[in-house]
Design an enzyme around this catalytic site. Sequence first.
Site, PDB file in Angstrom:
ATOM      1  N   ARG A  26      30.577 -54.785  -0.938  1.00  0.00           N
ATOM      2  CA  ARG A  26      31.016 -53.383  -0.960  1.00  0.00           C
ATOM      3  C   ARG A  26      29.875 -52.466  -1.397  1.00  0.00           C
ATOM      4  NH1 ARG A  26      36.632 -54.528  -3.838  1.00  0.00           N
ATOM      5  NH2 ARG A  26      35.130 -55.373  -5.292  1.00  0.00           N
ATOM      6  N   ARG A  43      32.476 -41.689 -23.854  1.00  0.00           N
ATOM      7  CA  ARG A  43      31.458 -42.043 -22.885  1.00  0.00           C
ATOM      8  C   ARG A  43      30.139 -41.315 -23.172  1.00  0.00           C
ATOM      9  NH1 ARG A  43      32.721 -44.370 -17.792  1.00  0.00           N
ATOM     10  NH2 ARG A  43      34.924 -43.967 -17.844  1.00  0.00           N
ATOM     11  N   LYS A 102      33.462 -55.303 -20.190  1.00  0.00           N
ATOM     12  CA  LYS A 102      34.162 -54.806 -21.383  1.00  0.00           C
ATOM     13  C   LYS A 102      35.653 -54.556 -21.126  1.00  0.00           C
ATOM     14  CE  LYS A 102      32.709 -50.034 -20.843  1.00  0.00           C
ATOM     15  NZ  LYS A 102      33.929 -49.466 -20.257  1.00  0.00           N
ATOM     16  N   ARG A 126      29.065 -60.294  -5.566  1.00  0.00           N
ATOM     17  CA  ARG A 126      30.476 -60.099  -5.248  1.00  0.00           C
ATOM     18  C   ARG A 126      30.670 -59.966  -3.739  1.00  0.00           C
ATOM     19  NH1 ARG A 126      32.845 -55.536  -9.316  1.00  0.00           N
ATOM     20  NH2 ARG A 126      32.489 -56.620 -11.278  1.00  0.00           N
ATOM     21  N   ARG A 179      24.385 -46.335 -11.386  1.00  0.00           N
ATOM     22  CA  ARG A 179      25.396 -46.300 -12.456  1.00  0.00           C
ATOM     23  C   ARG A 179      24.788 -46.713 -13.794  1.00  0.00           C
ATOM     24  NH1 ARG A 179      29.673 -48.315  -9.030  1.00  0.00           N
ATOM     25  NH2 ARG A 179      29.397 -50.383  -9.895  1.00  0.00           N
TER      26      ARG A 179
END
Length: 214
Positions: free
Chosen positions: A160, A88, A13, A127, A171
Site C-alpha cells: 500500500r 502529539r 504503541k 507489509r 511520517r
Amino acid sequence: MKLIMLGAPGAGKGTQAKQIAKAYAIPHISTGDIFRANIKNNTELGKKAKTYMDAGQLVPDELTCDLVMDRIHQEDCSNGFVLDGFPRTIPQAQALTKALEADGETMDYAIDVDVPDDNIVKRMGGRRACLNCGATYHVVSIPPKKEGICDACGSELVLRDDDKPETVQERLRVYHEQTQPLISYYEEQGILRSVDGTVPMEAVFASIQKILEA
Ligand SMILES: [Zn+2]
C-alpha cells in the site's frame, strides 16, 4: 494507572496500548475514537470540533485537550486510562499537564516504545495487503502460502502507498519534528520509561508490565 504511550508511527504503541488496557482493565483512549464518538453524539465539543474538520482545518490543541479531559472525567476512567495518540506535540502536552493540574492530577508514566527508523521502514515495507478482501500479510512474519497471492481470496497482494518507504519516511520526519520532543518533556517530569520495541510483541509487553508492576 494513568499512562501516555509514545513512539514513532509503526513502532507498535497502539498494539501495546490495547494490551495494557485489557490486562489492567482501564480504557484505551485514542483521539480518533473520541472525535468520532463526540461527533456521532452531537455533543457541544463534538459540534465545535466538526466545524474545524469540515473546513479542512486542524482541531486546535485546546479543544482537543478539552475533548480528552471530558473523556478522562467519565466514570470508567476512575482507575486510570491509557492515552494513545495524544499528546502529539509539546503545546498539547503542556495543555494536558495544565488541565490535569487543575484537577490535582498528574500522569503516572509516559511509555516510549523505541524502534529505530530503519527498522520501522523495513517493517512497513514488508507489509502486503489484499485490496479485494482486506487481509494483511508480512513477507517475513506473516507470509501468504503463495508469494504475492492472498490466502483468503486468491487476489494479488500489493504494497500500500501508506507502507511505501517514502511515505513512512515522511511520517517519521514529522514524528521527529513534532512528537519526539515529548520524550524530553516527560523525562524532565520524571515519568518517562523507555522499552525496546524491536523485540517480539509479547516481549515488549512483558517489559511494560515490569515497569507498571515495579
Ligand atoms: Zn484477499
